[in-house]
Each structure stands twice: as structure tokens, then as C-alpha cells.
Design an enzyme around this catalytic site. Structure first.
Site, PDB file in Angstrom:
ATOM      1  N   HIS A 219       0.873  -1.183   0.000  1.00 40.87           N
ATOM      2  CA  HIS A 219       0.000   0.000   0.000  1.00 40.87           C
ATOM      3  C   HIS A 219       0.913   1.238   0.000  1.00 40.87           C
ATOM      4  CE1 HIS A 219      -3.487   2.421   0.590  1.00 40.87           C
ATOM      5  NE2 HIS A 219      -3.774   2.170   1.866  1.00 40.87           N
ATOM      6  N   HIS A 258      -2.226  -2.356  -9.817  1.00 36.14           N
ATOM      7  CA  HIS A 258      -3.237  -1.777  -8.929  1.00 36.14           C
ATOM      8  C   HIS A 258      -4.422  -2.715  -8.828  1.00 36.14           C
ATOM      9  CE1 HIS A 258      -6.011   1.168  -7.180  1.00 36.14           C
ATOM     10  NE2 HIS A 258      -4.908   1.777  -6.791  1.00 36.14           N
ATOM     11  N   ASP A 309       2.550   5.738  -6.838  1.00 31.49           N
ATOM     12  CA  ASP A 309       3.743   5.662  -6.004  1.00 31.49           C
ATOM     13  C   ASP A 309       5.049   5.638  -6.787  1.00 31.49           C
ATOM     14  OD1 ASP A 309       2.490   5.665  -3.534  1.00 31.49           O
ATOM     15  OD2 ASP A 309       1.945   3.564  -3.738  1.00 31.49           O
ATOM     16  N   ARG A 334      -3.659  11.779   3.142  1.00 35.19           N
ATOM     17  CA  ARG A 334      -4.774  10.830   3.156  1.00 35.19           C
ATOM     18  C   ARG A 334      -5.629  10.962   4.420  1.00 35.19           C
ATOM     19  NH1 ARG A 334      -5.687   6.212   0.088  1.00 35.19           N
ATOM     20  NH2 ARG A 334      -4.910   7.533  -1.602  1.00 35.19           N
TER      21      ARG A 334
HETATM   22  N1  COA Z   1       5.270  -6.458 -10.090  1.00 36.68           N
HETATM   23  C1  COA Z   1       5.287  -7.641 -10.717  1.00 36.68           C
HETATM   24  N2  COA Z   1       4.189  -8.345 -10.979  1.00 36.68           N
HETATM   25  C2  COA Z   1       3.020  -7.837 -10.576  1.00 36.68           C
HETATM   26  C3  COA Z   1       2.925  -6.608  -9.910  1.00 36.68           C
HETATM   27  C4  COA Z   1       4.106  -5.917  -9.678  1.00 36.68           C
HETATM   28  N3  COA Z   1       4.085  -4.749  -9.044  1.00 36.68           N
HETATM   29  N4  COA Z   1       1.636  -6.339  -9.638  1.00 36.68           N
HETATM   30  C5  COA Z   1       0.929  -7.369 -10.100  1.00 36.68           C
HETATM   31  N5  COA Z   1       1.763  -8.275 -10.672  1.00 36.68           N
HETATM   32  C6  COA Z   1       1.387  -9.520 -11.287  1.00 36.68           C
HETATM   33  C7  COA Z   1       1.022 -10.550 -10.225  1.00 36.68           C
HETATM   34  O1  COA Z   1       2.156 -11.252  -9.801  1.00 36.68           O
HETATM   35  C8  COA Z   1       0.028 -11.374 -10.949  1.00 36.68           C
HETATM   36  O2  COA Z   1       0.716 -12.213 -11.828  1.00 36.68           O
HETATM   37  P1  COA Z   1       0.173 -13.721 -12.101  1.00 36.68           P
HETATM   38  O3  COA Z   1      -1.212 -13.545 -12.661  1.00 36.68           O
HETATM   39  O4  COA Z   1       1.160 -14.268 -13.071  1.00 36.68           O
HETATM   40  O5  COA Z   1       0.188 -14.383 -10.760  1.00 36.68           O
HETATM   41  C9  COA Z   1      -0.723 -10.375 -11.809  1.00 36.68           C
HETATM   42  O6  COA Z   1       0.185  -9.303 -12.017  1.00 36.68           O
HETATM   43  C10 COA Z   1      -1.996  -9.856 -11.183  1.00 36.68           C
HETATM   44  O7  COA Z   1      -1.691  -9.254  -9.959  1.00 36.68           O
HETATM   45  P2  COA Z   1      -2.508  -9.429  -8.610  1.00 36.68           P
HETATM   46  O8  COA Z   1      -1.550  -9.718  -7.479  1.00 36.68           O
HETATM   47  O9  COA Z   1      -3.638 -10.373  -8.801  1.00 36.68           O
HETATM   48  O10 COA Z   1      -3.095  -8.012  -8.407  1.00 36.68           O
HETATM   49  P3  COA Z   1      -3.750  -7.498  -7.065  1.00 36.68           P
HETATM   50  O11 COA Z   1      -4.916  -6.729  -7.491  1.00 36.68           O
HETATM   51  O12 COA Z   1      -3.990  -8.568  -6.069  1.00 36.68           O
HETATM   52  O13 COA Z   1      -2.596  -6.598  -6.447  1.00 36.68           O
HETATM   53  C11 COA Z   1      -1.225  -4.823  -5.949  1.00 36.68           C
HETATM   54  C12 COA Z   1      -2.524  -5.237  -6.602  1.00 36.68           C
HETATM   55  C13 COA Z   1      -1.156  -3.312  -5.879  1.00 36.68           C
HETATM   56  C14 COA Z   1      -1.153  -5.367  -4.489  1.00 36.68           C
HETATM   57  C15 COA Z   1      -0.054  -5.399  -6.764  1.00 36.68           C
HETATM   58  O14 COA Z   1      -0.126  -4.891  -8.070  1.00 36.68           O
HETATM   59  C16 COA Z   1       1.287  -5.079  -6.134  1.00 36.68           C
HETATM   60  O15 COA Z   1       1.732  -5.808  -5.234  1.00 36.68           O
HETATM   61  N6  COA Z   1       1.969  -4.004  -6.600  1.00 36.68           N
HETATM   62  C17 COA Z   1       3.193  -3.573  -6.001  1.00 36.68           C
HETATM   63  C18 COA Z   1       2.926  -2.750  -4.734  1.00 36.68           C
HETATM   64  C19 COA Z   1       2.401  -1.387  -5.040  1.00 36.68           C
HETATM   65  O16 COA Z   1       2.881  -0.687  -5.927  1.00 36.68           O
HETATM   66  N7  COA Z   1       1.446  -0.962  -4.209  1.00 36.68           N
HETATM   67  C20 COA Z   1       0.841   0.360  -4.332  1.00 36.68           C
HETATM   68  C21 COA Z   1      -0.524   0.259  -4.907  1.00 36.68           C
HETATM   69  S1  COA Z   1      -1.187   1.850  -5.264  1.00 36.68           S
END
Ligand code: COA
Length: 372
Positions: A219, A258, A309, A334
Site C-alpha cells: 500500500h 493496482h 507511487d 490521506r
Molecule cells: N510487479 C510484478 N508483478 C506484478 C505486480 C508488480 N508490481 N503487480 C501485479 N503483478 C502480477 C502478479 O504477480 C500477478 O501475476 P500472475 O497472474 O502471473 O500471478 C498479476 O500481475 C496480477 O496481480 P494481482 O496480485 O492479482 O493483483 P492485485 O490486485 O492482487 O494486487 C497490488 C494489486 C497493488 C497489491 C499489486 O499490483 C502489487 O503488489 N503491486 C506492487 C505494490 C504497489 O505498488 N502498491 C501500491 C498500490 S497503489
């Protein structure tokens, strides 16, 4: 069979009149105003007022609000004393969590006519002071005056941190980043605040819990992790090669992807432009070039786009803000959204308490300890 929505993905758990996130035809809006218009034309103070009080202020309301926030910046002496006991190694998110909790015990909600809006204003204003006060004390043993004649909170924060009038581009950039971070519907920290509120707890408790939820790298903590990643490369070519290896190893790259946006984060375009301008104006383009090369390879390999971010890390950095302050600044901004949700939750409350499918051991006989 129960359908389990892991991480509540795709589940609608309530209604809100505060913002839309990725809504078809609307995009990201705060109380109906587009994020593009707000980022271009409004200050953070106007946006905080909009979120907490439900409408944009007129000129006299804005002036009065700015004066009110300026008065509320001052830290009570017991808060300063507590902050002075926190070691230099403390993460500033812990400074905020501790300081917000301390103010909550000195100025409880419900006493002397203090409601949720008072708590919001008090915390937004004083959190910038907590960060500046603690930073200067921990690093330089200086006890700074937490009043300043800066009109905006962005200016106040930069002045306290640097002990000098803020550079106007840095102040404006931070103000716009505050606007971008102020509100985002039922994200993890806001939902945490709503869960706490649903138990009829006070607003300080909701904000302190939300600060905890914001801290993690999935997050709010993603902006700090993104900066560490960007700064670990010396050239765009090195970044491209390394990121490709990281993706092959199925590592998460912070600042990308996201839960709601699947075709781009509208805030990222705005902050990317800010980072680009700051880079070219300062003649220091390396981090921006590295960031673009990371963006390109992740888009090419995974089809993932940067979220707010990612480029905010470079923008903050070019404003001279230390990396450990990135997530705390997100929390300052926030807090306006969090408290807007506290107020909304209270208006139509129902205890938030979902169910779980039990996967533990079957019923077993309890055998009392012998010989104790
Ligand atoms: N880097 C690499 N791969 C990523 C990724 C990232 N930042 N974000 C998503 N993916 C991949 C996942 O591994 C997944 O791959 P798969 O289908 O082969 O398993 C796919 O993309 C779908 O992602 P998923 O984890 O289902 O998305 P989510 O909706 O559960 O997660 C986040 C959303 C934000 C938690 C996730 O994108 C993430 O961890 N991002 C990095 C942290 C971040 O920037 N957070 C700030 C958010 S504003």
C-alpha cells in the site's frame, strides 16, 4: 459451497459519496471533481476542505481554513517530549502513529466540542509539524518552533525540514502530490479506518489504525520501495536488464499494478509530468530516465503500468525530501480522505464483521495438564 473473495477483490462492501475510482466515464473524482482539474487548479487545503466539509470553500472560507490549519500546527509540549524519546532509527510512520495517538489522549474527541472534523484538521496540520520536529530533533538535536508563517502545509513541512524558506517549485510539487494522494475510495487504509469506526470507536483510533495499514509496501510503503529500487541503478540500461531478471524470477516491483485500475492510474500521468519537469529544470535527469526505462520494460514484459507511487518517488526526491518521509507525507494527505470516510461511515453505520471458512483441526477432546 461458500465463495471466498480473497482480499475482498471485486467485492462491493458499501456505498460512498466521496470519490469514484476508475468509474467508467468519470475516472478518479473527489466529490464529483476530476483529479485532473483538482491537481491543476486546487491547493491541498481546498481539497482537504472539500473532502472533510463536503464542498469546495469560497475565498473567505479558504482563508479562514488556512488560518485555522496554521493555528493547529503547533504541537503541545507533551507531544514534543514523547517525540524526543523516539530514537533516530525510528521510521517516521511510527512517529506519526505515536504522535497522532498522543494528541488523541491530550485532546480527546467529544470533549470541548471536538468532533471528527476537528480531529481531521488537528491531525493534518500537526502531522507535518510532528515530522519536522522529530526529524530536526533526532538528527540535529534542535527543538524547532512548530509554527511558521507558511500559508500551505506543503510549505510548512519543507520549512521545518530544511530550516529555510521552501523553494517554490518544491512547494508546488508537494502541494500537488498532496492533492493526488488525498482520497481513493475503499483502499486498504481507508477500509481499516471504516472498520474501526464501525465499532463506534473515536476518530483518532481510526486514523492511527489507518496509518498502520498504510505503512506496508503493498500500500503506501510502495513509494519508498520504488525509490530504493530506482536509486539502486546507475543507468537506464542496467535498470532494464535487472528488472527483466526480477520479472523472470516473479518478483514484485513496487510502484506497479493496482487492485482497481487495470488500464492505467490517472494520478501517475500527472505525477510523471511533475517528475519530468523537475528533472529537466534541475538538469538532474538520471532518475527520471531510469524510471522510464523501468516503466517500459514492465509494460512490455507484463503489461503493467505505474501507479501513483512510482513517479512520486522521483518527484519527492527531486524536491529534496528524504525517502523515509514519502509514506508519512502520503499519510498527512490521506488523513483528509480517512476522516471523510469516518464521517460517512458514522452517518449510516453497521458493524463491519465478515465471516470466515474454518480450516483448522476438527473438534478434539481437551485433556487437562497433570501435575501442575
Ligand atoms: N510487479 C510484478 N508483478 C506484478 C505486480 C508488480 N508490481 N503487480 C501485479 N503483478 C502480477 C502478479 O504477480 C500477478 O501475476 P500472475 O497472474 O502471473 O500471478 C498479476 O500481475 C496480477 O496481480 P494481482 O496480485 O492479482 O493483483 P492485485 O490486485 O492482487 O494486487 C497490488 C494489486 C497493488 C497489491 C499489486 O499490483 C502489487 O503488489 N503491486 C506492487 C505494490 C504497489 O505498488 N502498491 C501500491 C498500490 S497503489
Amino acid at each position: 459451497m461458500t465463495i471466498i473473495a480473497k482480499g475482498l477483490a471485486g467485492v462491493t462492501v458499501g456505498e460512498t459519496a466521496i470519490s469514484t475510482v476508475g468509474k467508467a466515464g468519470a475516472g478518479l473524482t473527489y466529490r464529483g471533481y476530476s483529479i485532473q482539474d483538482l491537481a491543476r487548479h486546487a491547493t491541498f487545503e481546498e481539497v482537504a476542505y472539500l473532502l472533510i466539509y463536503g464542498k469546495l470553500p469560497n475565498v473567505s472560507e479558504l482563508n479562514a481554513y488556512q488560518e485555522r490549519l496554521a493555528k493547529l500546527r503547533e504541537l503541545p509540549p507533551p507531544v514534543c517530549q514523547v517525540l524526543e524519546t523516539l530514537p533516530m532509527s525510528t521510521h517516521p510512520m511510527d512517529v506519526l502513529r505515536t504522535g497522532a495517538s498522543m494528541i488523541g489522549s491530550l485532546e480527546p474527541e467529544g470533549e470541548n466540542g471536538r468532533g471528527a472534523a476537528y480531529v481531521a484538521d488537528r491531525l493534518i496540520a500537526s502531522m507535518t509539524s510532528m515530522l519536522g520536529y522529530w526529524h530536526r530533533y533526532a538528527h540535529r538535536r534542535q527543538r524547532v518552533d512548530t509554527q511558521s508563517d507558511e500559508t500551505t502545509l506543503a510549505g510548512h513541512f519543507l520549512r521545518l525540514m530544511n530550516d529555510a524558506p521552501p523553494i517554490e517549485t518544491a512547494r508546488r510539487t508537494l502541494d500537488t502530490i498532496f492533492v493526488l494522494y488525498a482520497e481513493h475510495e475503499f483502499n486498504a487504509s481507508t477500509f481499516t479506518g471504516r472498520v474501526v469506526t464501525s465499532t463506534l470507536a473515536d476518530t483518532y483510533s481510526a486514523v492511527v489504525a489507518a496509518i498502520g495499514a498504510l505503512r506496508g509496501p503493498l500500500h503506501g510503503g510502495a513509494n519508498e520501495a520504488a525509490m530504493e529500487l530506482i536509486a539502486s541503478f546507475e543507468t537506464p540500461q542496467e535498470a532494464e536488464k535487472s528488472i527483466k531478471h526480477m520479472l523472470d524470477a516473479r518478483r514484485l516491483i513496487m510502484g506497479f499494478g493496482h487492485r482497481v485500475y487495470k488500464n492505467g492510474d490517472p494520478r501517475s500521468d500527472i505525477v510523471k509530468e511533475l517528475a519530468r519537469q523537475l528533472s529537466y529544470e534541475s538538469g538532474n535527469t538520471m532518475y527520471f530516465e531510469i524510471s522510464e526505462s523501468i516503466e517500459n520494460v514492465i509494460m512490455r514484459e507484463k503489461g503493467l503500468f505505474p501507479n501513483l507511487d512510482f513517479y512520486s518517488a522521483t518527484a519527492y526526491h527531486l524536491c529534496g525530501i528524504p525517502t523515509v518521509m514519502f509514506t508519512p507525507l502520503f499519510a498527512v494527505s490521506r488523513t483528509s480522505g480517512w476522516v471523510a470516510h469516518v464521517i460517512e461511515q458514522r452517518d449510516d453505520n453497521s458493524l463491519i464483521r465478515p465471516n470466515a471458512d474454518y480450516t483448522g483441526p476438527p473438534a478434539q477432546e481437551f485433556v487437562e495438564l497433570q501435575g501442575r
